[in-house]
Scaffold this motif. Structure first.
Motif, PDB file in Angstrom:
ATOM      1  N   LEU A  63      -9.388   4.646  -2.144  1.00 52.15           N
ATOM      2  CA  LEU A  63      -8.028   4.443  -1.608  1.00 52.15           C
ATOM      3  C   LEU A  63      -6.978   5.052  -2.552  1.00 52.15           C
ATOM      4  O   LEU A  63      -5.812   5.216  -2.189  1.00 52.15           O
ATOM      5  CB  LEU A  63      -7.790   2.934  -1.462  1.00 52.15           C
ATOM      6  N   GLY A  68      -2.089   4.529   1.530  1.00 51.77           N
ATOM      7  CA  GLY A  68      -2.370   3.103   1.708  1.00 51.77           C
ATOM      8  C   GLY A  68      -2.514   2.361   0.389  1.00 51.77           C
ATOM      9  O   GLY A  68      -2.740   1.147   0.367  1.00 51.77           O
ATOM     10  N   THR A  70      -1.303   0.511  -2.048  1.00 51.68           N
ATOM     11  CA  THR A  70      -0.086  -0.279  -2.225  1.00 51.68           C
ATOM     12  C   THR A  70      -0.066  -1.048  -3.547  1.00 51.68           C
ATOM     13  O   THR A  70      -1.095  -1.195  -4.219  1.00 51.68           O
ATOM     14  CB  THR A  70       0.086  -1.218  -1.006  1.00 51.68           C
ATOM     15  N   ASN A 122       0.673  -2.974   4.448  1.00 47.00           N
ATOM     16  CA  ASN A 122       0.454  -1.668   5.082  1.00 47.00           C
ATOM     17  C   ASN A 122       1.539  -0.710   4.605  1.00 47.00           C
ATOM     18  O   ASN A 122       2.551  -0.488   5.265  1.00 47.00           O
ATOM     19  CB  ASN A 122       0.462  -1.764   6.611  1.00 47.00           C
ATOM     20  N   SER A 124       1.644   2.483   4.348  1.00 50.66           N
ATOM     21  CA  SER A 124       1.887   3.646   5.222  1.00 50.66           C
ATOM     22  C   SER A 124       2.862   3.293   6.343  1.00 50.66           C
ATOM     23  O   SER A 124       3.693   4.119   6.730  1.00 50.66           O
ATOM     24  CB  SER A 124       0.557   4.127   5.805  1.00 50.66           C
ATOM     25  N   THR A 157       0.354   1.873  11.030  1.00 50.46           N
ATOM     26  CA  THR A 157       0.172   2.956  10.053  1.00 50.46           C
ATOM     27  C   THR A 157       0.819   4.238  10.601  1.00 50.46           C
ATOM     28  O   THR A 157       0.773   4.489  11.808  1.00 50.46           O
ATOM     29  CB  THR A 157      -1.346   3.177   9.836  1.00 50.46           C
ATOM     30  N   HIS A 161      -0.543   9.906   8.677  1.00 50.71           N
ATOM     31  CA  HIS A 161      -1.603   9.519   7.727  1.00 50.71           C
ATOM     32  C   HIS A 161      -2.916   9.167   8.411  1.00 50.71           C
ATOM     33  O   HIS A 161      -3.955   9.094   7.765  1.00 50.71           O
ATOM     34  CB  HIS A 161      -1.149   8.305   6.891  1.00 50.71           C
ATOM     35  N   ARG A 183      -4.300   1.520  14.238  1.00 54.90           N
ATOM     36  CA  ARG A 183      -3.392   1.635  13.095  1.00 54.90           C
ATOM     37  C   ARG A 183      -2.706   0.312  12.763  1.00 54.90           C
ATOM     38  O   ARG A 183      -1.733   0.290  12.006  1.00 54.90           O
ATOM     39  CB  ARG A 183      -2.360   2.748  13.371  1.00 54.90           C
ATOM     40  N   LEU A 185      -2.933  -2.992  10.830  1.00 52.63           N
ATOM     41  CA  LEU A 185      -3.719  -3.635   9.758  1.00 52.63           C
ATOM     42  C   LEU A 185      -4.224  -5.008  10.179  1.00 52.63           C
ATOM     43  O   LEU A 185      -5.332  -5.401   9.815  1.00 52.63           O
ATOM     44  CB  LEU A 185      -2.860  -3.741   8.480  1.00 52.63           C
ATOM     45  N   LEU A 197      -7.824   5.021   7.300  1.00 49.64           N
ATOM     46  CA  LEU A 197      -6.954   4.537   6.210  1.00 49.64           C
ATOM     47  C   LEU A 197      -6.686   3.033   6.372  1.00 49.64           C
ATOM     48  O   LEU A 197      -6.771   2.266   5.404  1.00 49.64           O
ATOM     49  CB  LEU A 197      -5.631   5.314   6.214  1.00 49.64           C
ATOM     50  N   THR A 198      -6.365   2.613   7.603  1.00 54.85           N
ATOM     51  CA  THR A 198      -6.051   1.201   7.852  1.00 54.85           C
ATOM     52  C   THR A 198      -7.270   0.321   7.545  1.00 54.85           C
ATOM     53  O   THR A 198      -7.129  -0.764   6.960  1.00 54.85           O
ATOM     54  CB  THR A 198      -5.603   1.019   9.321  1.00 54.85           C
ATOM     55  N   VAL A 201      -7.715  -0.083   3.776  1.00 53.89           N
ATOM     56  CA  VAL A 201      -6.778  -1.068   3.212  1.00 53.89           C
ATOM     57  C   VAL A 201      -7.312  -2.479   3.484  1.00 53.89           C
ATOM     58  O   VAL A 201      -7.352  -3.333   2.586  1.00 53.89           O
ATOM     59  CB  VAL A 201      -5.361  -0.879   3.820  1.00 53.89           C
TER      60      VAL A 201
END
Ligand SMILES: [Zn+2]
Length: 386
Positions: A63, A68, A70, A122, A124, A157, A161, A183, A185, A197-198, A201
């Motif tokens: 990651l 993402g 964070t 999240n 993004s 998201t 991305h 997208r 989360l 990506l989601t 995370v």
């Protein structure tokens, strides 16, 4: 003679075309710059009680350097005790959760146990803001010195991305959903280490809960005033006793919460998958946010911060809302005060039910202080200026 006038006309059309082209180029440049500016993270100024700040990729290295990855804030007491995780910004168009975690980060002192805070779960989703909703990109709050800015993002998201969306999305827990929910989360738990990506995370957050031995995990949200699950405390069945005890105290303090059991068949949500996949007690909290309701009037910064909207006053009079709503609206300070009151009460009952999981913390504003004084005394500027 005719030829000359045709030449002049052609020149005239060429001039118009070039002018329009330049205008379109300028609009693209300005909107592109405005869009990209949302990638800049707002400053957060942790209190002196902060133990460590790091990124979520600590729990999932792939990651790292993604949109993402964070920020995670850890506050650790001198004495051993329980471990609590608090998430804001799962949905970046629900600012009360985000700001509640920021207020905690900037004021908190932990004496016993550990508190992990993720203000922008999240991350993004904070880099775009649903253009069709016409929401402002940022909102502003008074701080000790001057004004602070915060992004008002999207529920999902950023498609830049994570793209394209599937037609239908089967989440890691096996639930079939609309493609755009890939997208979201709060539909992606328990996540996948090599997923979207989601999903990455979501997976990293689950790893945090497991590896840090989190006892209580709280996901802070908001919902539209016309949404039935509002002012709610949604609890995983293992957290039922904790939620019921906290609810009684909160109601005595004047905060009207309603208890909602996490539906066992609705998969992928934090309260369901955190509870099923880890040993943490999982709770999700909702407040009423007029700025992301469907009945709202003109979107504005004032609507986000003051929560006042005449359409909702009318809807309340017609009995269409699930929360009390009048001309005073429901300001962000009141929504954040509710979240902080619930966090405090849940943490306190965690220690009552399981004495070795006690977490003691102080120095953050009480709900009454926030209601009376607003954000100004509790939002800081860089530490050296305090
Ligand atoms: Zn939400």
């Amino acid at each position: 003679m005719k030829l000359t006038s045709e030449k002049q006309m052609n020149k005239f059309h060429l001039g118009i075309s070039l002018g329009l082209l330049l205008l379109v180029g300028l609009i693209c440049f300005l909107t592109g710059r405005s869009f990209l500016s949302l990638h800049q993270e707002e400053p957060i100024f942790p209190s002196a009680g902060l133990t460590r700040q790091f990124r979520l990729s600590h729990y999932l290295p792939n990651l790292s350097h993604t949109p993402g990855d964070t920020r995670v804030y850890l506050f650790e007491g001198q004495e051993k005790g329980g471990n609590i995780l608090i998430l804001g910004g799962t949905h970046p168009n629900e600012p009360a959760g985000f700001i509640a975690t920021v207020v905690l980060i900037e004021n908190l002192k932990v004496k016993k146990g550990r508190i992990f805070l993720i203000p922008q779960a999240n991350l993004s989703g904070f880099t775009h803001n649903d253009p069709f909703e016409a929401n402002p990109q940022r909102f502003f709050l008074p701080a000790r010195q001057g004004i602070r800015w915060f992004r008002y993002g999207s529920r999902l998201t950023n498609p830049v991305h994570q793209w394209p969306d599937p037609t239908t999305y089967t989440n890691p827990a096996g639930q079939k959903l609309a493609g755009t929910e890939s997208r979201n989360l709060n539909r992606a738990y328990p996540g996948q280490p090599k997923g979207s990506l989601t999903e990455k995370v979501a997976w990293a957050i689950i790893q945090l809960i497991k590896s840090e031995n989190i006892h209580l995990a709280i996901d802070l949200h908001e919902a539209a005033p016309e949404y039935p699950v509002i002012n709610a405390m949604v609890f995983h069945e293992r957290a039922a006793e904790l939620a019921a005890m906290a609810l009684m105290d909160l109601q005595m303090e004047g905060f009207d919460f309603r208890l909602e059991a996490s539906p066992p068949n609705l998969r992928g949500l934090s309260h369901r998958e955190w509870g099923d996949n880890t040993s943490a007690l999982a709770v999700l909290l909702e407040t009423a946010n007029a700025s992301h309701g469907r009945l709202k009037g003109k979107p504005s910064v004032a609507l986000i911060v003051e929560g006042r909207d005449n359409n909702y006053v009318r809807a309340a009079k017609l009995g269409r809302l699930f929360v009390p709503y009048d001309e005073r609206g429901i300001p962000l300070s009141r929504r954040v005060a509710r979240h902080l009151a619930a966090v405090k009460t849940l943490a306190s009952y965690l220690g009552e039910l399981f004495p070795h999981q006690k977490v003691e913390f102080s120095d953050y504003p009480s709900p009454q202080e926030l209601l009376q004084q607003g954000f100004q005394p509790f939002l800081h500027s860089p530490r050296q200026e305090r």
